[in-house]
Scaffold this active site. Structure first.
Site, short mmCIF file in Angstrom:
data_model
loop_
_atom_site.label_atom_id
_atom_site.label_comp_id
_atom_site.label_asym_id
_atom_site.label_seq_id
_atom_site.Cartn_x
_atom_site.Cartn_y
_atom_site.Cartn_z
N ASP A 93 20.57 27.79 19.16
CA ASP A 93 21.21 26.53 19.53
C ASP A 93 21.68 26.51 20.98
O ASP A 93 21.72 25.44 21.60
CB ASP A 93 22.39 26.24 18.61
N GLY A 138 28.24 8.97 11.88
CA GLY A 138 26.96 9.56 12.26
C GLY A 138 26.01 9.60 11.08
O GLY A 138 26.32 10.21 10.07
N GLY A 139 24.86 8.94 11.23
CA GLY A 139 23.89 8.88 10.15
C GLY A 139 22.67 9.74 10.39
O GLY A 139 21.60 9.47 9.84
N HIS A 178 -3.73 20.04 -10.00
CA HIS A 178 -3.24 18.84 -10.69
C HIS A 178 -2.63 19.27 -12.03
O HIS A 178 -3.16 20.14 -12.70
CB HIS A 178 -4.39 17.87 -10.94
N VAL A 187 32.46 3.70 15.66
CA VAL A 187 33.88 3.91 15.35
C VAL A 187 34.63 4.00 16.67
O VAL A 187 34.31 4.82 17.52
CB VAL A 187 34.08 5.18 14.51
N GLU A 214 26.60 4.38 11.73
CA GLU A 214 25.60 4.90 12.65
C GLU A 214 25.39 3.92 13.80
O GLU A 214 25.15 2.74 13.57
CB GLU A 214 24.27 5.14 11.91
N GLY A 268 26.89 15.44 16.01
CA GLY A 268 26.17 16.37 16.87
C GLY A 268 26.91 17.67 17.11
O GLY A 268 28.03 17.87 16.63
N ARG A 269 26.27 18.55 17.87
CA ARG A 269 26.82 19.86 18.14
C ARG A 269 26.70 20.18 19.62
O ARG A 269 25.90 19.59 20.34
CB ARG A 269 26.12 20.93 17.29
N CYS A 301 24.26 28.95 10.07
CA CYS A 301 23.33 28.59 8.99
C CYS A 301 23.77 29.15 7.65
O CYS A 301 23.88 28.42 6.66
CB CYS A 301 21.92 29.09 9.33
#
Length: 482
Positions: A324, A195-196, A456, A252, A218, A283-284, A41
């Site tokens: 992860d 990859g989208g 506002h 692809v 994608e 991806g990972r 990160c």
């Protein structure tokens, strides 16, 4: 007696947070990290990309400053300076994490860790490439320092790495992953992004702002397919209007060497694309390849992610996993909350992780953010829903801000009006989503959002305005025909 009460393997947003919380709970804590603290990160993901995206945003703002009555001449970007600013921010934040660990009395060992047992590891010093002999020890070069570390409890927090693309040519020069993109020293003239999803869309947005001819490929029928369908289609329209070519339902199949590279695409718009750089954002995968999980007896699923319960415990006593590597939600803020939960459990507290409310943000232009159920997911779960939308174009602050693209969409229960999901595409979506997350956490209804006085003129008013639209009582847009 173990050397430490807790050993954390990995110093990313899950690992360092777990270490700090455990130290605050009175435990003797050690973190093993082979790179700078902060993990993917801080070093290769969230922070550096956002720093560069901010530079791109400033460049776009200056080049369109005439719309605000400001005239600037000879506007140009310096990509080396963009990268230098990114590096400075990363260093400042990683140094800050190191300082926090020291301040909390956490021992940090720099090196590669590998299990020698369930709660013991050996650490190969930084600078030496770990080569394993298939057994429980490193096959390290003579003279390489290896340190044995033991603890009562262990947390695995080693994160993830970019997934491989199993097609011919994926290893050619000029083909980079999302991590490798940081090594680019100049903006490519022609860029193909494979990859989208969030990662690919962010890089596409960034380089398009700096003038690249960008094509996104994608395989699904829209960009960011994990998001609500209307959000993905809105992003696709926005990208197209900005000159980004979007190929959906496409794959692809190969990349051929050359100058430029030739990217073969199958699908409705099959053909070859020319690219100076091909960026793979598909991806990972878990970063556990050289960790020795089998030696510790730690089980993984079919994708290689470590299986954990709601207290982040693995099937091995005194071994937990967070972030992860668990595959639950590959987001830094989820890793951090998992770290807090795991540390509290290990310290003897009754804690569990709740995944029911996880906000996510994607820093494209325009930004996207979401929390809770999409409209399709809510219907699939059996909910009868009310869908409310409000455009930023009808918001005074958005008009003055010069950012009117996009909308907020709230998915609510039809009978009681309880908020089930919030989906945003537009300015400051990543900040605005916090109200949506709180609404779902507190089981708020459309009535309660509408009755809450919002300042506002602000972008934050849009939550109230959307809720009023959902109640059939909009003030600043025409009511829907019944």
């Amino acid at each position: 007696m173990p050397e430490f009460d807790l050993l954390v393997i990995g110093g990313g947003p899950g690992g360092y947070v777990a270490a700090i919380r455990a130290a605050q709970r009175g435990l003797r804590v050690c973190v093993v990290e082979k790179e700078r603290p902060g993990g993917v990160c801080l070093n290769w993901g969230c922070i550096p990309t956002k720093a560069m995206l901010r530079s791109a945003e400033v460049f776009q703002t200056v080049t369109t400053a005439a719309e605000f009555g400001i005239h600037a001449e000879n506007v140009r970007y310096d990509f080396a300076a963009v990268r230098a600013r990114k590096d400075a921010i990363v260093k400042e934040l990683t140094d800050g994490v190191a300082s926090l660990l020291r301040a909390n009395g956490v021992t940090v060992i720099e090196g590669h860790a590998r299990f020698t047992g369930p709660t013991t590891v050996e650490v190969l010093e930084v600078g030496a490439s770990p080569v394993f002999d298939g057994g429980p020890r490193y096959a390290a070069a003579p003279g390489t320092r290896v340190r044995e570390v033991s603890a009562r409890d262990v947390i695995v927090a080693t994160g993830s790495v970019p997934a491989d693309l199993p097609i011919p040519g994926a290893d050619l020069p000029g083909v980079v992953t999302s991590d490798g993109a940081f090594g680019l020293t100049e903006v490519p003239q022609k860029l193909v992004v494979i990859g989208g999803s969030a990662v690919g869309a962010e890089w596409a947005s960034l380089f398009a702002a700096f003038g690249s001819q960008v094509t996104v490929v994608e395989m699904r029928d829209r960009l960011v397919p994990a998001e609500d369908e209307e959000i993905g289609r809105a992003l696709g329209r926005s990208f197209t209007e900005r000159g980004i070519t979007v190929l959906t339902g496409a794959t692809v199949t190969a990349i051929a060497d050359g100058s430029p590279l030739r990217v073969s695409v199958s699908g409705p718009q099959a053909g070859d694309l020319a690219a100076d750089v091909v960026l793979v954002g598909v991806g990972r995968k878990p970063n556990t390849g050289q960790l020795g999980l089998d030696i510790a007896g730690i089980a993984t699923d079919t994708r290689g992610f470590i299986e954990v319960d709601d207290r982040l415990r693995t099937g091995v006593e005194h071994v937990s996993a967070i972030g992860d590597v668990t595959g639950r939600a590959l987001l830094a803020h989820v890793a951090s909350h998992q770290g807090l939960t795991a540390a509290d459990v290990i310290a003897g507290h009754d804690a569990r992780i709740d995944y029911s409310v996880i906000p996510a943000a994607t820093f494209t232009h325009p930004e996207m953010a979401s929390v809770g159920l999409t409209e399709a997911a809510a219907l699939a779960a059996g909910h009868q829903v009310t869908v409310a939308k409000f455009p930023f174009a009808a918001l005074g602050r958005a008009r003055t801000f010069g950012e009117t693209e996009g909308f907020v969409k709230i998915v609510a229960g039809r009978t009681h009006g309880e908020v089930l999901g919030v989906h945003i595409i537009g300015p400051s979506a990543s900040d605005l989503i916090a109200e949506g997350a709180l609404a779902i956490s507190l089981e708020a209804t459309l009535d309660e959002l509408a009755d809450t006085i919002h300042a506002h003129p602000t972008l934050g008013e849009i939550g109230m305005e959307t809720a009023m639209a959902g109640l059939g009582l909009p003030v600043h847009i025409a009511p829907r025909k019944r």
